[in-house]
Design a protein around this motif. Structure first.
Motif, PDB file in Angstrom:
ATOM      1  N   GLY A 246       0.808  -1.201   0.000  1.00 47.01           N
ATOM      2  CA  GLY A 246       0.000   0.000   0.000  1.00 47.01           C
ATOM      3  C   GLY A 246       0.841   1.250   0.000  1.00 47.01           C
ATOM      4  N   PRO A 247       0.163   2.396   0.064  1.00 48.97           N
ATOM      5  CA  PRO A 247       0.875   3.668   0.035  1.00 48.97           C
ATOM      6  C   PRO A 247       1.570   3.949   1.365  1.00 48.97           C
ATOM      7  CG  PRO A 247      -1.462   4.047   0.306  1.00 48.97           C
ATOM      8  CD  PRO A 247      -1.292   2.568   0.096  1.00 48.97           C
ATOM      9  N   VAL A 248       2.786   4.443   1.274  1.00 49.14           N
ATOM     10  CA  VAL A 248       3.549   4.871   2.442  1.00 49.14           C
ATOM     11  C   VAL A 248       3.934   6.319   2.176  1.00 49.14           C
ATOM     12  CG1 VAL A 248       5.601   4.462   3.842  1.00 49.14           C
ATOM     13  CG2 VAL A 248       4.380   2.528   2.852  1.00 49.14           C
ATOM     14  N   VAL A 249       3.572   7.213   3.087  1.00 45.48           N
ATOM     15  CA  VAL A 249       3.683   8.651   2.812  1.00 45.48           C
ATOM     16  C   VAL A 249       5.100   9.188   2.799  1.00 45.48           C
ATOM     17  CG1 VAL A 249       1.349   9.187   3.580  1.00 45.48           C
ATOM     18  CG2 VAL A 249       3.233   9.287   5.207  1.00 45.48           C
ATOM     19  N   ASP A 250       6.000   8.613   3.598  1.00 42.49           N
ATOM     20  CA  ASP A 250       7.381   9.094   3.604  1.00 42.49           C
ATOM     21  C   ASP A 250       8.286   8.059   4.270  1.00 42.49           C
ATOM     22  OD1 ASP A 250       6.939   9.394   6.377  1.00 42.49           O
ATOM     23  OD2 ASP A 250       6.692  11.557   6.236  1.00 42.49           O
ATOM     24  N   GLN A 251       9.565   8.364   4.339  1.00 48.32           N
ATOM     25  CA  GLN A 251      10.528   7.419   4.902  1.00 48.32           C
ATOM     26  C   GLN A 251      10.304   7.183   6.388  1.00 48.32           C
ATOM     27  OE1 GLN A 251      12.986   5.618   3.066  1.00 48.32           O
ATOM     28  NE2 GLN A 251      11.510   6.302   1.546  1.00 48.32           N
ATOM     29  N   ALA A 252       9.823   8.173   7.113  1.00 45.47           N
ATOM     30  CA  ALA A 252       9.529   7.992   8.541  1.00 45.47           C
ATOM     31  C   ALA A 252       8.397   6.980   8.721  1.00 45.47           C
ATOM     32  CB  ALA A 252       9.166   9.326   9.182  1.00 45.47           C
ATOM     33  N   ALA A 253       7.386   7.044   7.856  1.00 45.92           N
ATOM     34  CA  ALA A 253       6.282   6.086   7.925  1.00 45.92           C
ATOM     35  C   ALA A 253       6.758   4.682   7.565  1.00 45.92           C
ATOM     36  CB  ALA A 253       5.148   6.521   6.999  1.00 45.92           C
ATOM     37  N   LEU A 254       7.644   4.591   6.581  1.00 46.03           N
ATOM     38  CA  LEU A 254       8.202   3.287   6.205  1.00 46.03           C
ATOM     39  C   LEU A 254       8.990   2.695   7.367  1.00 46.03           C
ATOM     40  CD1 LEU A 254       8.725   1.084   4.112  1.00 46.03           C
ATOM     41  CD2 LEU A 254      10.683   2.437   3.309  1.00 46.03           C
ATOM     42  N   ARG A 255       9.785   3.516   8.017  1.00 44.99           N
ATOM     43  CA  ARG A 255      10.551   3.037   9.166  1.00 44.99           C
ATOM     44  C   ARG A 255       9.618   2.551  10.272  1.00 44.99           C
ATOM     45  NH1 ARG A 255      14.510   5.988  13.374  1.00 44.99           N
ATOM     46  NH2 ARG A 255      15.450   4.085  14.129  1.00 44.99           N
ATOM     47  N   GLY A 256       8.561   3.283  10.531  1.00 43.99           N
ATOM     48  CA  GLY A 256       7.590   2.867  11.538  1.00 43.99           C
ATOM     49  C   GLY A 256       6.940   1.541  11.187  1.00 43.99           C
ATOM     50  N   LEU A 257       6.634   1.355   9.923  1.00 38.70           N
ATOM     51  CA  LEU A 257       6.049   0.111   9.445  1.00 38.70           C
ATOM     52  C   LEU A 257       7.011  -1.056   9.648  1.00 38.70           C
ATOM     53  CD1 LEU A 257       3.639  -1.169   7.973  1.00 38.70           C
ATOM     54  CD2 LEU A 257       4.691  -0.467   5.834  1.00 38.70           C
TER      55      LEU A 257
END
Length: 89
Positions: free
Chosen positions: A48-59
């Motif tokens: 799915g969509p990930v808004v930025d690198q911080a969100a990817l790291r959290g995921l």
């Protein structure tokens, strides 16, 4: 002073995260409503969509927190307009 070029660096995008093993559909809420599908080869894919690198790291930290082995992280393109869906196993 050295500068790091980020000209080709995309923040938001559509990601597929491959995991070893299957996940129950209840984990969809834990992964912020991203699509969760269990594959016949014994793996699971979160996409799915990930808004930025911080969100990817959290995921990825959430993946670590549940103790499921990470197989891959692939940015497959820019953010897509489709709403995420759950694929039943």
């Amino acid at each position: 002073m050295n500068e790091i070029s980020t000209s080709g660096y995309r923040e938001a995008g559509w990601y597929e995260i491959g995991l070893k093993g299957h996940l129950d559909s209840r984990w969809t809420a834990w992964f912020d409503g991203l699509s969760l599908s269990n594959e016949i080869d014994g793996t699971a894919t979160i996409s799915g969509p990930v808004v930025d690198q911080a969100a990817l790291r959290g995921l990825l930290q959430k993946v670590r927190d549940i103790g499921v082995p990470l197989i891959s992280v692939i940015q497959v393109g820019d953010e897509q307009a489709e709403a995420p869906t759950i694929t039943p196993r």
